[in-house]
Design an enzyme around this catalytic site. Structure first.
Site, mmCIF file in Angstrom:
data_model
loop_
_atom_site.group_PDB
_atom_site.id
_atom_site.type_symbol
_atom_site.label_atom_id
_atom_site.label_comp_id
_atom_site.label_asym_id
_atom_site.label_seq_id
_atom_site.Cartn_x
_atom_site.Cartn_y
_atom_site.Cartn_z
ATOM 1 N N ASP A 1 0.807 -1.220 0.000
ATOM 2 C CA ASP A 1 0.000 0.000 0.000
ATOM 3 C C ASP A 1 0.842 1.273 0.000
ATOM 4 O OD1 ASP A 1 -2.032 -1.801 0.210
ATOM 5 O OD2 ASP A 1 -2.524 -1.356 2.300
ATOM 6 N N GLN B 1 -1.470 -8.326 -7.630
ATOM 7 C CA GLN B 1 -0.705 -7.105 -7.374
ATOM 8 C C GLN B 1 0.362 -7.295 -6.302
ATOM 9 O OE1 GLN B 1 -3.553 -3.501 -7.254
ATOM 10 N NE2 GLN B 1 -4.923 -5.261 -7.365
#
Length: 786
Positions: A184, A318
């Site tokens: 993130d 991802q």
């Protein structure tokens, strides 16, 4: 030579506490040697294995005992076989692996006091009172609470008779260093977290692949991007991937976002765009706090445009797969630094997070890091979006502005007849990202009302009149292509050609030059600047933007193209290692870079090479003899592969083939030796996300500087670059102060400080004890109000 400190360097270091062979797994002969545990917790992230490997091997190099705590905090609570002492080979072959080999899991028991009590007992039984925790903010906050409670648990365990008075005395305090493993990139105070760069690679790969089918059908794709409450991945993916619209938590959509989005996409189609990309952060909301999902966006598009969009959710792809080059070498650096912190930690040690600022490690107090990270969500909830964006860093705010400009078709922009005429050209060797820089320059220039010109074929193209207008649609798609659409040449103009160049500038009424290229571009502008008295046409602003895979340009710590070249080299070296696995082999691979060893050292760190030979560090036959004997000893003890990476102009006498022959002679049939130059594959392919973002950011600053020159009626020639994350412009006249002209590289090279890190994590046998080599730390981000 190997990457060990030379004898001269070693004399300057404190070796007083290091008398062991630094890379041989340690025998428990020193009861006072620290025992350091490492665990991974929370969601996995590419690069975690690199950090674990660095912790294990740096411990061995410093005489500490490394322990892996399997399955995160669950292993600490369970104890027994879940806490495993690690040797050198336990960390072999994991650098290129995704995920975490020591496992990660949720542990509800650790959330309870009794569970943490058992964890303390199990750690003390193994002599562990130092921890490296790798995870997200939840894992790190748990580490902080655990450290705070530790003395109380120790007293209670002593009173319960579970540990002796001596154990209680020896392990009275816990020392914790946190490394942020999270795709993130949401920790405030660090530029990047472990795994974020790889996740960005995955997203951009998906966008690049989808764009071709989208263009074929003139279709819109809506892509959901991970990141929870942080918009780094969707925003940077939007800039790097050329998206039309992006939804991020820090910039919630306002009333009427549906109409705004539809009108922007329709304008793009009218301007010639065949495909449209919309990125939606998984935690995106509107300003009322209502979630915005991919389905919401699709419904709005159907109603507003009549188009039937497609939704794509890359999901956990991802955060899977092999880490990028950056996530390998940076996680290695962080793991090394964490061990240095813990080995020297005293009783008053405060828990900290090691992050990254300006490609340097920075030490952030753990409490402050978590508090400031969690405050962003509160800022968003309170409607203070500016503060939330600023908390993410200056580049985040800048990229929001840049993305708005790059993605918006010039519907209301009219270029005046007397507008400034700015020409763009490439000079020097090809660097992936040149097209991205040119595209950004055209679109940002048009947004300023300038007429943007493209020069095909460098200086010769300018002299031949190959100058053309470039429009918004002309550069559509350039950002994602390798090569250079405008062409590039290495030649530096001769004095005799200056007249023709001056005439071409006057004939095309060029008011400024934006020159994207390598060192030959810098030298050419330096010579032209010196001739301004004789050639008045040269009295215009000239802005040099650094683009070179060699990463050898003055005033720029990183050049456009270097990251792509590094990832290409790492890809090739990974394949080489696989090809050599079936036999006992030493492979000597040559990287590009001329006399700048950046690619060599970074590729060696990212692939786990044992030796890296670079021009910046002299070596002789005695060094080679020592290295060859160490190599043979490694094969005698069971090694099957030895990787050596060599700078292409490493020495006037000892080139790649000579090194290979020396090692082969020492092998005497015990192992074979192969050598190869990686060659021009390092220059090929689409630019990486980092190079696309770097090119965009540098050009944004270049045009901002150019606008200031136009306003001041100035005509300086400058070279711009990023030094410790700050972009600045320096006058070409002062370039000699930054440049080692004989070796064609900067006088100061920040990455040379990483040489000891490679020694610690790659050399299993060494005749020189590894000293306490501490890397310099970047200044932490000031707390609010400081």
């Amino acid at each position: 030579m190997s990457t060990e400190p030379t004898s001269t360097e070693a004399m300057t270091l404190d070796n007083s506490s290091n008398t062991h062979d630094p890379n041989t797994p340690q025998v428990d002969t020193d009861p006072d040697a620290p025992r350091i545990g490492v665990l991974t917790s929370g969601g996995d992230a590419p690069g975690m294995n690199g950090a674990v490997r660095a912790v294990v091997r740096s411990c061995l190099a410093r005489g500490a005992h490394p322990y892996a705590i399997m399955e995160g905090w669950a292993g600490a609570v369970s104890g027994g076989d879940a806490i495993k002492e690690m040797g050198w080979s336990d960390a072999s072959g994991i650098l290129a692996e995704g995920g975490t080999i020591i496992g990660t899991a949720r542990c509800d028991e650790f959330r309870e006091y009794e569970g943490r009590h058992r964890a303390v007992l199990n750690l003390v039984r193994n002599g562990i009172d130092r921890l490296v925790t790798i995870g997200g903010d939840g894992s790190l906050s748990g580490s902080e609470e655990f450290q705070d409670e530790w003395p109380q648990h120790i007293r209670e365990l002593r009173d319960e008779g579970e540990i002796s008075d001596e154990d209680a005395r020896r392990h009275e305090y816990l020392r914790v260093v946190g490394l942020v493993g999270s795709i993130d990139n949401d920790l405030v105070g660090t530029d990047m977290t472990i795994g974020a760069d790889t996740a960005l690679h995955r997203i951009i790969d998906a966008i690049d692949h989808i764009s071709s089918t989208a263009a074929s059908h003139q279709r819109t794709f809506i892509i959901e991007v991970m990141g929870r409450h942080c918009g780094y991945l969707p925003l940077m993916s939007a800039v790097a991937g050329g998206a039309d619209y992006v939804f991020t938590p820090e910039n919630p959509a306002g009333p009427g976002w549906q109409e705004d989005m539809c009108s922007k996409l329709l304008a793009g189609r009218a301007a010639g765009r065949r495909e449209s990309m919309i990125l939606v952060a998984e935690g995106a909301t509107d300003q009322d706090g209502e979630p915005i999902t991919t389905q919401n966006v699709a419904d709005a598009l159907r109603e507003g445009t009549g188009e039937d969009p497609r939704i794509t959710i890359p999901g956990h792809t991802q955060r899977g797969g092999s880490p990028s080059a950056y996530d390998r070498w940076m996680s290695t650096l962080l793991g090394y630094a964490a061990v240095q912190e813990l080995v020297k930690a005293g009783d008053d040690f405060s828990p900290c997070v090691l992050g990254v600022r300006h490609n340097r490690v920075t030490r952030i107090p753990l409490t402050r890091a978590i508090k400031r990270t969690r405050s962003v969500k509160a800022m968003i909830a309170a409607g203070d979006y500016t503060a939330a964006q600023q908390a993410r860093g200056s580049s985040f705010s800048t990229m929001l502005e840049v993305n708005e400009i790059l993605s918006a078709p010039p519907v209301d922009i009219t270029i005046a007849d007397d507008a400034k005429r700015v020409a763009i050209l490439h000079v020097g060797g090809l660097a992936p990202g040149m097209n991205t820089a040119a595209r950004a320059a055209v679109r940002l220039g048009i947004a300023r009302g300038w007429r943007m010109l493209g020069v095909d074929g460098s200086w010769s193209g300018l002299m031949d009149g190959r100058v053309r207008d470039l429009t918004w649609s002309d550069v559509e798609g350039w950002a994602f292509h390798g090569g250079a659409e405008l062409g590039t040449r290495r030649a530096i103009p001769t004095v005799e050609q200056f007249y023709e160049i001056g005439r071409a500038i006057e004939r095309n009424r060029i008011d400024a030059l934006v020159i994207i290229g390598g060192l030959n571009a810098y030298l050419a502008v330096q010579h032209m600047t010196a001739e301004r008295v004789r050639y008045p046409a040269f009295k215009i602003p000239m802005i040099l933007v650094p683009a070179s895979i060699d990463n050898n340009l003055p005033g720029a710590e990183l050049s456009i193209g270097a990251d792509t070249a590094l990832n290409n080299a790492v890809w090739a070296l990974d394949r080489i290692k696989e090809s050599a696995a079936a036999s006992r082999r030493c492979f000597v691979a040559e990287t590009m870079g001329r006399r700048c060893g950046y690619l060599t050292l970074m590729a060696a760190m990212a692939t786990g090479a044992e030796y890296a030979y670079i021009h910046e560090r002299n070596f002789d036959l005695a060094d080679l003899d020592k290295d060859a004997k160490r190599m043979r000893r490694a094969f005698e003890e069971g090694r099957r592969l030895f990787l050596v990476v060599v700078n292409e102009e490493v020495s006037a006498h000892y080139d790649r083939e000579f090194l290979a022959s020396v090692f082969e002679a020492e092998g005497q049939g015990l192992f074979d030796v192969r050598d190869s130059a990686l060659g021009h594959l390092q220059q090929g392919g689409a630019p990486t996300p980092f190079d696309r973002l770097l090119a965009t950011r540098l050009v944004y600053y270049a045009l901002k500087h150019l606008a200031e020159q136009f306003d001041a009626d100035d005509h300086r020639a400058v070279y711009i670059g990023m030094i410790e994350n700050d972009i600045e412009a320096r006058p070409v006249e002062s370039m000699s102060a930054d440049l080692d002209s004989e070796n064609r590289r900067p006088i100061e090279q920040w990455w040379l400080e990483l040489l000891p890190v490679l020694s610690a994590v790659s050399l299993e046998h060494s005749d020189t004890p590894l000293a306490d080599v501490s890397i310099s730390l970047a200044e932490p981000v000031p707390a609010d109000g400081e």
